[in-house]
Scaffold this motif. Sequence first.
Motif, PDB file in Angstrom:
ATOM      1  N   THR A  33     105.424  71.470 -13.500  1.00  0.00           N
ATOM      2  CA  THR A  33     104.339  70.759 -12.820  1.00  0.00           C
ATOM      3  C   THR A  33     103.145  71.662 -12.522  1.00  0.00           C
ATOM      4  O   THR A  33     102.150  71.203 -11.978  1.00  0.00           O
ATOM      5  CB  THR A  33     104.839  70.153 -11.497  1.00  0.00           C
ATOM      6  N   GLY A  34     103.272  72.950 -12.854  1.00  0.00           N
ATOM      7  CA  GLY A  34     102.201  73.893 -12.557  1.00  0.00           C
ATOM      8  C   GLY A  34     102.337  74.562 -11.208  1.00  0.00           C
ATOM      9  O   GLY A  34     101.485  75.358 -10.826  1.00  0.00           O
ATOM     10  N   ARG A  51      98.233  76.844  -6.567  1.00  0.00           N
ATOM     11  CA  ARG A  51      99.513  76.608  -7.241  1.00  0.00           C
ATOM     12  C   ARG A  51     100.697  76.856  -6.317  1.00  0.00           C
ATOM     13  O   ARG A  51     101.747  76.234  -6.460  1.00  0.00           O
ATOM     14  CB  ARG A  51      99.612  77.489  -8.484  1.00  0.00           C
ATOM     15  N   MET A  52     100.539  77.763  -5.349  1.00  0.00           N
ATOM     16  CA  MET A  52     101.656  78.065  -4.449  1.00  0.00           C
ATOM     17  C   MET A  52     101.784  77.084  -3.292  1.00  0.00           C
ATOM     18  O   MET A  52     102.884  76.766  -2.852  1.00  0.00           O
ATOM     19  CB  MET A  52     101.503  79.490  -3.889  1.00  0.00           C
ATOM     20  N   PHE A  53     100.650  76.602  -2.778  1.00  0.00           N
ATOM     21  CA  PHE A  53     100.675  75.846  -1.517  1.00  0.00           C
ATOM     22  C   PHE A  53     100.187  74.409  -1.635  1.00  0.00           C
ATOM     23  O   PHE A  53      99.944  73.763  -0.616  1.00  0.00           O
ATOM     24  CB  PHE A  53      99.822  76.573  -0.468  1.00  0.00           C
TER      25      PHE A  53
END
Length: 261
Positions: free
Chosen positions: A106-107, A137-139
């Motif tokens: 999903t990236g 991308r992380m949060f």
Amino acid sequence: MYDAYDSSFPTDQAAGLRQMFAHARVRFVPVVANPHVAFGGVMLERLCTAFGEHGAHVLVIDASDRAPAPKELAALLDLAECVETLSTQVSYLAARGLPVRCVDATGSTASFLHAVADAAPHADVVLVHATEADLCRMFARSEARPLLLADDRPSAVTHAYAAMKLLNQRAGLVVFDLLLSASPNSPRAERIAIQLATCADDFLGAVLRDWLQIDPASDAREAPTSALRRWARDVLMQAPGAHVGARGLHTAQHQAQHVLN
């Protein structure tokens, strides 16, 4: 079945569960790297001092474009061996380029945060210093409250606003804080904070919840300002694990059930 004589198996199930749920107690703070800020390292040091005054152990993840290259072990995701101890209250992980190695279909790179929490279970706060694109991308779609970095020069302020816009539009984040590096007598500091707050509200539907000013000439060993001390206390009072995400919690619950069975 587990071998009862295997020394790698925890002798007490509670110890194993504590390790599995390490990410559920840590507070992640996304810190938006700003290449136009001259004293970014000083700002990170002041944050560590503020959390340390409250007795918290801070892990600084430097995944910015200017961060040192990660160690070879980190490239293989043996992160625990790559966490450096800087003091009794601060650890450091050079992580430039590492989050994207954990990208899923999903990236999302949120699994990188889970790996970090497992690698440093002693950390109470993790400062994730990275570009706005990496933080997206992380949060994405989390309850994270990014901390924007800026100083009182136009280029730094423009970058801070652009980063807020990207995090808002791409990651759905709506609440931000600002850490402004400026001398105590700067005539522009308060006006910058007001302008960013106004633009966030008028154009993004976002909120600049709090802003803090630090003197770039201050010594990292000095006591933090009352405003910085209050902000750090507020972060520590947030619900632990709020930024980890439901998928990571589901995985940990599944692992815990496996141990108990």
